[in-house]
Motif scaffolding. Sequence first.
Motif, PDB file in Angstrom:
ATOM      1  N   GLU A 113       0.284   7.929   8.295  1.00  0.00           N
ATOM      2  CA  GLU A 113      -0.908   8.241   7.496  1.00  0.00           C
ATOM      3  C   GLU A 113      -1.477   6.974   6.867  1.00  0.00           C
ATOM      4  N   LEU A 114      -0.598   6.112   6.331  1.00  0.00           N
ATOM      5  CA  LEU A 114      -1.059   4.858   5.737  1.00  0.00           C
ATOM      6  C   LEU A 114      -1.686   3.952   6.796  1.00  0.00           C
TER       7      LEU A 114
ATOM      8  N   GLU B 140      -3.229   4.773   9.443  1.00  0.00           N
ATOM      9  CA  GLU B 140      -4.561   5.305   9.738  1.00  0.00           C
ATOM     10  C   GLU B 140      -5.543   4.919   8.634  1.00  0.00           C
ATOM     11  N   GLU B 141      -5.104   5.011   7.394  1.00  0.00           N
ATOM     12  CA  GLU B 141      -5.972   4.646   6.264  1.00  0.00           C
ATOM     13  C   GLU B 141      -6.350   3.175   6.309  1.00  0.00           C
TER      14      GLU B 141
ATOM     15  N   ARG C 170       0.824  -1.203   0.000  1.00  0.00           N
ATOM     16  CA  ARG C 170       0.000   0.000   0.000  1.00  0.00           C
ATOM     17  C   ARG C 170       0.869   1.267   0.000  1.00  0.00           C
TER      18      ARG C 170
ATOM     19  N   LYS D 257       1.469   4.414  -3.022  1.00  0.00           N
ATOM     20  CA  LYS D 257       1.568   5.856  -2.786  1.00  0.00           C
ATOM     21  C   LYS D 257       2.819   6.448  -3.453  1.00  0.00           C
TER      22      LYS D 257
END
Length: 380
Positions: A372-373, A375-376, A289, A293
Amino acid sequence: MSKSFEVVLKKVVDNSYNIEIGENLFGSLIRDLQQGLLPDVSKFAIITDSIVEPLYGRPLLELLRRSGFQADLFSFPAGESSKTRETKALLEDQLLSQAYGRDCCIIAVGGGAVTDLAGFLGGTFGRGVPVLNYATTLLAAADASVGGKTGVNTPVATNLIGVFHQPRKVYIDLAAWHTLPAREFRSGLAETIKHACLADETFFRYLEENIGRIISEHGEPILDADVCGHIALTNCRIKYEVVEQDEHESNLRQILNLGHTAGRALEAVSGYQLLHGEAVAVGLVIQARLGVKYGYMTAEQADRVVSLLTKAGLPTEIPDYISNRALMDKMYTDKKVRGGRIRFVFQDGIGEMKRFADGSYSVPVEEAEVMELLEEMRGN
């Protein structure tokens, strides 16, 4: 006035060894010893764990003794949590108490924790004694028993203390896979999928097409013999091709850590509630993932990785009981950390690894981007 003297110790070392794949290989091991595989060895120390001991450890001990070899068995509690300096010291003390010396051989019988710990013991006992690996799990067959990396865990980090010590021979017993609990077998599939992700798109497609022949949709092992044999052989080939070029992990061999930066951290933070392969599976998803990005792979390719892991019955999400902060902090203990910065290795699509402008296969990542990832992935 000071004086100096140069100590020149250049030498060529041949650490080549054979890997034998088959079923019920004790007879082959005995024949190898009888035919002089280890001519200078007079005593054999079988190292195993409490689960493998009755299944394979004691039968091998009896067979060695019946064949005229001097042998003893040394066992420790099963599980990654036993793979420690303390366990290694206890085993060393037991060997010393039974007069083991530099003329001995360590026979590691079991899964990854056994081969890691016994290999480290063999690499330091008597400043290095020969080791034979008898792999009884898919995880050991795919990864731990091949390549010579050995080590133990500490409360701070996993596998950070150890040595490179190549075995003299590896035996991969496919019959032993039938004795594995379903969860342990699924765990081993993670390293197999990792190898396909990093080195062989054809193998990845093979796994997509044939995963149902070795594990049911409910996660129970089926173990088609042809598929198991192909998996074992391909795992060994992929790992060999990497280790041959970079035995001591100076650069290329880092690619075998695919999924392990986050995976090893997850394993440790979970208190080893997660099996190694389960943690690596989630780690593979995190790097995939993150790779999307950064533009290293497409969303469709990442989805294929997640789908294959799911079909193998492996987790693809971070457990609720592990916080993002705790996971992030543990990643800073990874062996690839340099200058206080976390480094990842990334897939370049499927079947290739990303090599960066400086020639390295690992690259620093920003903590904020990883957080950030995470959290996603939790849907936040």
